[in-house]
Design a protein around this motif. Structure first.
Motif, PDB file in Angstrom:
ATOM      1  N   PHE A 144       2.440 120.145  68.610  1.00 49.70           N
ATOM      2  CA  PHE A 144       3.681 119.895  68.770  1.00 49.70           C
ATOM      3  C   PHE A 144       3.532 118.675  68.470  1.00 49.70           C
ATOM      4  CE2 PHE A 144       5.045 123.381  70.283  1.00 49.70           C
ATOM      5  CZ  PHE A 144       5.987 124.345  69.504  1.00 49.70           C
ATOM      6  N   ASN A 145       4.741 117.771  67.388  1.00 46.44           N
ATOM      7  CA  ASN A 145       4.338 115.771  67.605  1.00 46.44           C
ATOM      8  C   ASN A 145       6.153 115.892  68.340  1.00 46.44           C
ATOM      9  OD1 ASN A 145       5.727 113.347  66.589  1.00 46.44           O
ATOM     10  ND2 ASN A 145       4.849 114.368  64.559  1.00 46.44           N
ATOM     11  N   THR A 148       9.056 113.545  67.599  1.00 45.14           N
ATOM     12  CA  THR A 148       9.926 113.435  66.607  1.00 45.14           C
ATOM     13  C   THR A 148      11.123 114.755  68.040  1.00 45.14           C
ATOM     14  OG1 THR A 148       8.576 114.392  65.184  1.00 45.14           O
ATOM     15  CG2 THR A 148      11.029 115.616  64.731  1.00 45.14           C
ATOM     16  N   PHE A 149      10.401 115.334  68.747  1.00 43.79           N
ATOM     17  CA  PHE A 149      11.081 116.069  69.788  1.00 43.79           C
ATOM     18  C   PHE A 149      11.633 115.046  71.002  1.00 43.79           C
ATOM     19  CE2 PHE A 149       8.228 119.619  68.750  1.00 43.79           C
ATOM     20  CZ  PHE A 149       9.469 120.760  69.145  1.00 43.79           C
ATOM     21  N   ILE A 170      17.174 119.603  66.652  1.00 44.72           N
ATOM     22  CA  ILE A 170      17.011 118.975  65.477  1.00 44.72           C
ATOM     23  C   ILE A 170      17.444 118.717  64.498  1.00 44.72           C
ATOM     24  CG2 ILE A 170      14.275 118.370  64.865  1.00 44.72           C
ATOM     25  CD1 ILE A 170      12.841 119.383  66.774  1.00 44.72           C
ATOM     26  N   TYR A 178      14.228 118.388  58.204  1.00 46.52           N
ATOM     27  CA  TYR A 178      13.349 118.737  59.603  1.00 46.52           C
ATOM     28  C   TYR A 178      13.249 120.238  59.288  1.00 46.52           C
ATOM     29  CZ  TYR A 178      13.564 113.289  60.833  1.00 46.52           C
ATOM     30  OH  TYR A 178      12.823 112.305  60.785  1.00 46.52           O
ATOM     31  N   THR A 180      10.411 122.078  62.717  1.00 44.74           N
ATOM     32  CA  THR A 180       9.961 122.335  63.854  1.00 44.74           C
ATOM     33  C   THR A 180       8.729 123.367  63.571  1.00 44.74           C
ATOM     34  OG1 THR A 180      11.207 124.294  64.046  1.00 44.74           O
ATOM     35  CG2 THR A 180      11.737 121.843  65.344  1.00 44.74           C
ATOM     36  N   TRP A 255       4.672 116.286  56.718  1.00 48.93           N
ATOM     37  CA  TRP A 255       3.833 115.923  58.553  1.00 48.93           C
ATOM     38  C   TRP A 255       4.099 114.745  59.085  1.00 48.93           C
ATOM     39  CZ3 TRP A 255       2.538 119.247  61.924  1.00 48.93           C
ATOM     40  CH2 TRP A 255       1.604 118.433  62.509  1.00 48.93           C
ATOM     41  N   GLY A 258       6.704 113.044  60.704  1.00 52.96           N
ATOM     42  CA  GLY A 258       7.148 114.119  61.500  1.00 52.96           C
ATOM     43  C   GLY A 258       8.423 114.570  61.298  1.00 52.96           C
ATOM     44  N   LYS A 259       8.250 115.533  60.068  1.00 57.64           N
ATOM     45  CA  LYS A 259       9.723 116.068  59.697  1.00 57.64           C
ATOM     46  C   LYS A 259       9.237 117.585  59.964  1.00 57.64           C
ATOM     47  CE  LYS A 259      12.300 112.627  56.392  1.00 57.64           C
ATOM     48  NZ  LYS A 259      13.050 112.832  55.131  1.00 57.64           N
ATOM     49  N   ALA A 261       7.347 119.155  63.111  1.00 54.90           N
ATOM     50  CA  ALA A 261       6.977 118.741  64.208  1.00 54.90           C
ATOM     51  C   ALA A 261       6.142 119.897  64.704  1.00 54.90           C
ATOM     52  CB  ALA A 261       8.711 118.920  64.915  1.00 54.90           C
ATOM     53  N   GLN A 281       3.730 107.577  66.026  1.00 47.98           N
ATOM     54  CA  GLN A 281       3.400 109.526  66.054  1.00 47.98           C
ATOM     55  C   GLN A 281       2.690 110.185  67.052  1.00 47.98           C
ATOM     56  OE1 GLN A 281       6.261 111.382  63.510  1.00 47.98           O
ATOM     57  NE2 GLN A 281       5.998 110.322  62.246  1.00 47.98           N
TER      58      GLN A 281
END
Length: 421
Positions: A144-145, A148-149, A170, A178, A180, A255, A258-259, A261, A281
């Motif tokens: 997971f990014n 972004t979270f 999100i 975006y 996830t 990617w 970060g769109k 995630a 990121q």
């Protein structure tokens, strides 16, 4: 006295030869593998060091991955394969469906099998016979990014319920563009598999019957879970992916920005997905997300590849010495390093210590710690994988319901499995 001394000396030589067993004579061996330049260099150093240690000559036969299966198939048919063979794990049923395609590694005393877990040994066995030793253990893990979270003000999820709640937040805070998660082709298949395994505790293939272990209803529920990912906006639809040309995730601008995630990828591929991310990121591996009523984490853990010994080898005992040296002894461990991933052998893992990327080690630790049934290599049989992917695409385009797709997959997979009865 001279005669007595001579006899004593000869007796000492004879005793030494008996003690060394097959090491008392030199063998000429061949080893075949695929890989890139770094693996070729490392392996040639390793077989030279191990050959010198035991007095054997080991000739390397190495290529890239393309064409390796075809070459090995021809050699196996003609009984001309190398003494030591690097085998892709899903190929074990192709060459040894009854457990007699390669030498029985349990019968070769030079190999210290205590360095592998029971799960590793089971994964390398066919019909209960150990046909290949896991060189490294790999598995699917969640990446997971974290940026972004954090930007959306939500924690990285630990369960699927938290995941769907985070998805909604999100999209609300950062925008409808975006997502996830990512799930296409092979990843879509493995996510569907994960959902079914978590609910049932069963792998795709029942080892007792050699047929699909899941009912149509169980598989349909897993397919519907994939549909829920699309419906909630967690992933893009197959139609949208196809319209963009089914671009690899790590090549997508979304990617890098970060769109998108998160994804479900092999632990060893961390860098491939982390490197394209824009500055600032952070990609992090996380423990398995579980469904509320899961009976297991359902980890998809397998040998990345195995070392096998030819049943046609003129000196399998000598080949076993080399294999044990490559995987369990300092000369082989030091030369091979992490050229085939983080080693499955406990001796090699202990000797290499903390070598390798920290994030890859963290991801691998998650894979090794998670629970789940032993995965059958049939999961990756080309016809079975194609049946899954093609049918899931029909489902995605609305041509089949989840129930119809489940029945179609099970029927096709069982037809393939029947060829191996």
């Amino acid at each position: 006295m001279r005669m007595t001394a001579k006899i004593a000396a000869l007796a000492g030589v004879a005793y030494g030869a008996l003690a060394l067993g097959t090491a008392a004579h030199a063998a000429e061996l061949r080893m075949a593998w695929w890989g890139g330049e770094s693996r070729h260099v490392a392996t040639q150093k390793a077989i030279a060091a191990c050959g010198e240690k035991y007095g054997h000559t080991v000739k390397g036969e190495f290529t890239g991955f393309d064409g390796y299966l075809e070459k090995l198939t021809t050699q196996m048919a003609g009984k001309t394969e190398a003494d030591i063979v690097q085998v892709n794990w899903p190929w074990l049923p192709l060459f040894s469906k009854n457990g007699d395609g390669f030498a029985n590694l349990r019968a070769l005393k030079a190999i210290d099998l205590s360095n592998w877990s029971d799960a590793d040994l089971a994964a390398g066995s066919m019909n209960g016979v150990l046909q290949g030793l896991s060189v490294s253990t790999t598995g699917r893990v969640f990446f997971f990014n974290a940026t972004t979270f954090e930007k959306a003000g939500v924690p990285i999820p630990k369960t699927w319920d938290e995941f769907f709640a985070a998805t909604a937040t999100i999209k609300e805070k950062l925008g409808k563009d975006y997502y996830t998660f990512n799930a296409v082709k092979e990843t879509a298949q493995l996510l569907t598999t994960l959902a079914v395994v978590q609910k049932t505790g069963k792998d795709l293939v029942d080892p007792e019957t050699n047929r699909v272990a899941w009912t149509p209803e169980e598989l349909a529920e897993g397919i519907s879970f994939l549909g829920k990912l699309v419906e909630t906006g967690a992933i893009r639809s197959q139609k949208e992916e196809a319209a963009d040309g089914n671009v690899n995730l790590f090549e997508k601008p979304a990617w890098a920005e970060g769109k998108v995630a998160g994804s479900y990828e092999w632990d060893s591929t961390y860098s491939k997905y982390a490197d394209p991310l824009k500055d600032g990121q952070v990609l992090t591996p996380v423990p398995m997300l579980k469904l509320a009523d899961a009976v297991t984490e359902g980890v998809y853990r397998k040998p990345s590849m195995v070392f096998s010994i030819s049943k046609n080898s003129k000196d399998p005992a000598a080949a076993a010495q080399i294999v044990n040296c490559l995987l369990n002894e300092p000369e082989g461990i030091d030369a091979l390093g992490t050229s085939r991933g983080l080693p499955a052998s406990k001796a090699a893992a202990a000797r290499l210590g903390e070598k390798g990327e920290p994030e890859v080690r963290a991801a691998n630790a998650i894979v090794l710690a998670a629970g789940g049934p032993t995965v059958s290599p049939f999961n990756e049989h080309p016809e079975i994988r194609a049946a899954f992917i093609d049918t899931l695409e029909e489902y995605a385009y609305g041509q089949l319901s989840a129930n119809e797709a489940a029945e179609q997959i099970i029927d096709t997979v069982n037809d393939v499995l029947a060829k191996f009865d």
